[in-house]
Design an enzyme around this catalytic site. Structure first.
Site, PDB file in Angstrom:
ATOM      1  N   HIS A 159     111.150  -2.982  24.436  1.00 22.90           N
ATOM      2  CA  HIS A 159     110.935  -3.064  22.991  1.00 22.90           C
ATOM      3  C   HIS A 159     111.515  -4.354  22.437  1.00 22.90           C
ATOM      4  O   HIS A 159     112.532  -4.837  22.911  1.00 22.90           O
ATOM      5  CB  HIS A 159     111.502  -1.846  22.256  1.00 22.90           C
ATOM      6  CG  HIS A 159     112.967  -1.587  22.456  1.00 22.90           C
ATOM      7  ND1 HIS A 159     113.481  -1.085  23.639  1.00 22.90           N
ATOM      8  CD2 HIS A 159     114.034  -1.756  21.635  1.00 22.90           C
ATOM      9  CE1 HIS A 159     114.797  -0.939  23.523  1.00 22.90           C
ATOM     10  NE2 HIS A 159     115.163  -1.366  22.314  1.00 22.90           N
ATOM     11  N   ASP A 178     112.447   0.483  12.350  1.00 20.00           N
ATOM     12  CA  ASP A 178     113.679   0.940  12.987  1.00 20.00           C
ATOM     13  C   ASP A 178     114.341   1.966  12.070  1.00 20.00           C
ATOM     14  O   ASP A 178     114.400   1.763  10.854  1.00 20.00           O
ATOM     15  CB  ASP A 178     114.609  -0.251  13.228  1.00 20.00           C
ATOM     16  CG  ASP A 178     115.743   0.085  14.176  1.00 20.00           C
ATOM     17  OD1 ASP A 178     116.620   0.887  13.788  1.00 20.00           O
ATOM     18  OD2 ASP A 178     115.771  -0.449  15.294  1.00 20.00           O
TER      19      ASP A 178
END
Length: 124
Positions: free
Chosen positions: A111, A39
């Site tokens: 996701h 991320d």
């Protein structure tokens, strides 16, 4: 798989662009079905995203994809440990998926956030 449940690629989707290597990302794992990457704004010491390569907009469209979801969930413990999460039961991680506007979903490509590592975290 129904035509409306996913398309192979959505040219306007940032995660499809990441899968297609049009946008750089730091790879955690990749196989024929899924891609995992770090991320860019981590909330925890370990924070990566696990996504299907096929464009499935959200969990709301995931009903026809039980085998794929099972594959993704089965990868989580292995990848979490490889990325530095401490082992269960003292360690661990969270798996979070946001669905729709009320669920806080920002990118409309399915996701899973996998977050772990020593607490406390900024969020969670």
């Amino acid at each position: 798989m129904n035509a409306h449940s996913h398309t192979a690629h959505d040219p306007s989707c940032i995660f499809c662009k990441i899968v297609a290597k049009q946008i750089p990302s730091k790879t955690v794992y990749e196989d024929e079905q899924v891609y995992a990457f770090h991320d860019i704004n981590p909330w925890a010491p370990v924070h990566f995203l696990l996504i299907p390569k096929a464009h499935i907009p959200s969990m709301a469209q995931a009903g026809d994809h039980a085998a794929l979801l099972g594959h993704m969930m089965a990868l989580v413990p292995k990848l979490a440990l490889e990325q530095g999460c401490n082992p269960y039961p003292e360690g661990g991680y969270r798996v979070v998926t946001n669905t729709g506007a009320e669920g806080g979903q920002e990118v409309h490509h399915l996701h899973f956030h996998v977050m772990g590592g020593p607490r406390p975290w900024a969020r969670g």
